[in-house]
Design a protein around this motif. Structure first.
Motif, PDB file in Angstrom:
ATOM      1  N   ASP A  85       0.780  -1.207  -0.073  1.00 53.48           N
ATOM      2  CA  ASP A  85       0.066   0.113   0.151  1.00 53.48           C
ATOM      3  C   ASP A  85       0.881   1.237  -0.048  1.00 53.48           C
ATOM      4  O   ASP A  85       0.437   2.285  -0.276  1.00 53.48           O
ATOM      5  N   GLY A  87       2.951   2.461  -2.381  1.00 58.50           N
ATOM      6  CA  GLY A  87       2.997   3.079  -3.698  1.00 58.50           C
ATOM      7  C   GLY A  87       4.623   2.850  -3.986  1.00 58.50           C
ATOM      8  O   GLY A  87       5.016   1.829  -3.894  1.00 58.50           O
ATOM      9  N   LYS A  88       5.042   4.070  -4.377  1.00 56.71           N
ATOM     10  CA  LYS A  88       6.543   4.121  -5.059  1.00 56.71           C
ATOM     11  C   LYS A  88       7.375   4.078  -3.740  1.00 56.71           C
ATOM     12  O   LYS A  88       7.423   4.728  -2.757  1.00 56.71           O
ATOM     13  N   THR A 103      13.735   1.366  -7.782  1.00 55.89           N
ATOM     14  CA  THR A 103      12.561   2.584  -7.548  1.00 55.89           C
ATOM     15  C   THR A 103      11.432   1.893  -8.373  1.00 55.89           C
ATOM     16  O   THR A 103      11.658   2.030  -9.582  1.00 55.89           O
ATOM     17  N   VAL A 105       6.778   0.687  -8.268  1.00 58.61           N
ATOM     18  CA  VAL A 105       5.790   0.283  -7.439  1.00 58.61           C
ATOM     19  C   VAL A 105       5.535  -1.202  -7.594  1.00 58.61           C
ATOM     20  O   VAL A 105       5.607  -1.628  -8.782  1.00 58.61           O
ATOM     21  N   THR A 107       3.965  -4.721  -7.979  1.00 56.30           N
ATOM     22  CA  THR A 107       2.632  -5.329  -8.438  1.00 56.30           C
ATOM     23  C   THR A 107       1.867  -6.251  -7.377  1.00 56.30           C
ATOM     24  O   THR A 107       2.478  -6.788  -6.420  1.00 56.30           O
ATOM     25  N   SER A 187       7.223   8.279  -1.626  1.00 57.15           N
ATOM     26  CA  SER A 187       6.160   9.459  -2.296  1.00 57.15           C
ATOM     27  C   SER A 187       5.384  10.063  -0.904  1.00 57.15           C
ATOM     28  O   SER A 187       5.375   9.354  -0.112  1.00 57.15           O
ATOM     29  N   GLY A 190       2.767   8.151   0.527  1.00 58.83           N
ATOM     30  CA  GLY A 190       3.129   6.918   1.238  1.00 58.83           C
ATOM     31  C   GLY A 190       3.432   6.984   2.795  1.00 58.83           C
ATOM     32  O   GLY A 190       3.260   6.166   3.621  1.00 58.83           O
TER      33      GLY A 190
END
Length: 392
Positions: A85, A87-88, A103, A105, A107, A187, A190
């Motif tokens: 969760d 993200g980046k 670096t 995201v 899957t 991010s 995040g």
């Protein structure tokens, strides 16, 4: 209890507390001094110089910038599942002589994804694989393989940077305090997810005394004379998928580098340790799509794609692209090999302890041979025997 007995016990407790606090403060002071002298020294190397584990070093920040997370049972796996969760992120995996950083995201697995699509090996192996899947990380930008039974300690780090921006990370270690994997939030979105994760998985024990285990003694390599080399070579030639190779090693009780030495004729060609530079320069110059595998026994991280910038810096040979970094201390490499198995050509490098540092494969379409530029590059890497002859 008599008064003087109570006084003696209280004094003993105070002395014990002072001893523990004093030793912790001493480690903090020693680390601060070392960082001032060598600001670019990696934490793993700093821990070795200070005679402690990296986990012990990180634990000196408990109550300040570091929070210990739950580590019992399936907690590490569930933390990594929740980390989807974030993200980046930047995912970092390392061993003694290599670091891989990606670096992107991660899957997620589809809710109805069939286990068969994850692993085509035997049913028992599929079950083991499923226990080591944290809901994703298979393929894509963040491509990881886990062995959670070797994960022991988990920490969350929130450290203010010089610019005032808080750097947030999740850091995991094995029973001996060696780092097995790290995730850095990349991010703003995040940040609240990270904070909620830390609150949910906070460990009730926030004491820096981890009592890390001694490093396990490496198993002695079976002498070549005890191996049926002829049968081993026949079995090597019969494998139909490169993923069957690990089972072959287990079946014959052979270490990975030992297998290179005992390979069938033409199946493993020894190259110079510094051939890794030629390889990375070649894939960068010719924009060859390749795969890099780097791990530590508890985590393997994989990068697939091309690279552009390669350079020597800080005692490492590096890939320095915006979203992908690879740092290899090739001065510690002892051997390299161009390996052919089941129609697949790889290039693998080992350190002075016969531990695999990194391996490379071509990116290829399923059931198709590797692109010719990869084959040509691997064939042109400097051979160890040629280098020895040239130095005479």
């Amino acid at each position: 209890m008599k008064h003087h007995h109570r006084y003696a016990l209280a004094l003993a407790g105070a002395l014990l507390l002072t001893s523990v606090t004093g030793s912790a403060a001493t480690l903090v002071e020693r680390w601060d001094k070392l960082r001032a002298e060598q600001p670019r020294l990696p934490a793993r190397d700093a821990a070795k110089q200070l005679g402690v584990s990296e986990a012990d070093l990180l634990a000196t920040g408990l109550g300040k910038t570091v929070t210990r997370l739950q580590d019992d049972g399936t907690a590490p796996r569930e933390i990594m599942r929740r980390a989807l969760d974030l993200g980046k992120v930047m995912a970092l995996t390392r061993n003694d002589n290599g670091v891989i950083e990606r670096t992107g995201v991660a899957t997620r697995l589809k809710a109805d994804e069939d286990v068969q699509t994850l692993d085509e090996d035997k049913e028992k192996e599929r079950e083991v694989r499923m226990r080591n899947i944290a809901g994703g990380y298979l393929g894509g930008e963040i491509d990881l393989r886990f062995w959670f039974d070797k994960w022991k300690y988990a920490f969350a780090v929130a450290h203010p940077g010089k610019d005032g921006v808080v750097a947030r990370s999740l850091q995991f270690f094995d029973a001996s305090g060696n780092a097995v994997h790290k995730l850095y939030v990349r991010s703003d979105a995040g940040a609240p997810v990270f904070d909620k994760l830390v609150a949910d998985f906070r460990n009730t024990n926030q004491v820096p005394d981890l009592k890390v285990a001694a490093a396990p003694v490496k198993a002695r390599e079976k002498p070549d004379s005890e191996i049926d080399v002829k049968e081993f070579q026949l079995a090597w030639n019969e494998i139909s998928d490169v993923h069957q190779f690990n089972r072959l090693l287990t079946e014959f009780g052979v270490s990975r580098e030992q297998a290179m030495r005992l390979a069938p004729p033409g199946a493993a060609q020894r190259i110079t340790p510094q051939a890794v530079r030629t390889l990375l320069e070649g894939v960068a110059k010719n924009q060859i799509k390749f795969m890099t595998f780097l791990g530590n026994g508890a985590t393997i991280q994989i990068y697939s794609g091309t690279v552009s910038k390669v350079a020597e810096a800080g005692g490492y040979f590096n890939v320095l692209d915006p979203e992908f970094n690879l740092h290899l201390r090739d001065s510690a490499f002892a051997s390299g090999w161009v390996v052919k198995r089941a129609g697949v050509t790889s290039v693998e490098f080992f350190d002075q302890n016969s531990e695999q540092v990194v391996s490379f494969f071509a990116v290829r379409e399923r059931n198709k041979p590797a692109p010719q530029p990869w084959i040509d590059l691997a064939a042109a890497l400097p051979r160890a025997d040629t280098a020895r002859q040239a130095s005479r």
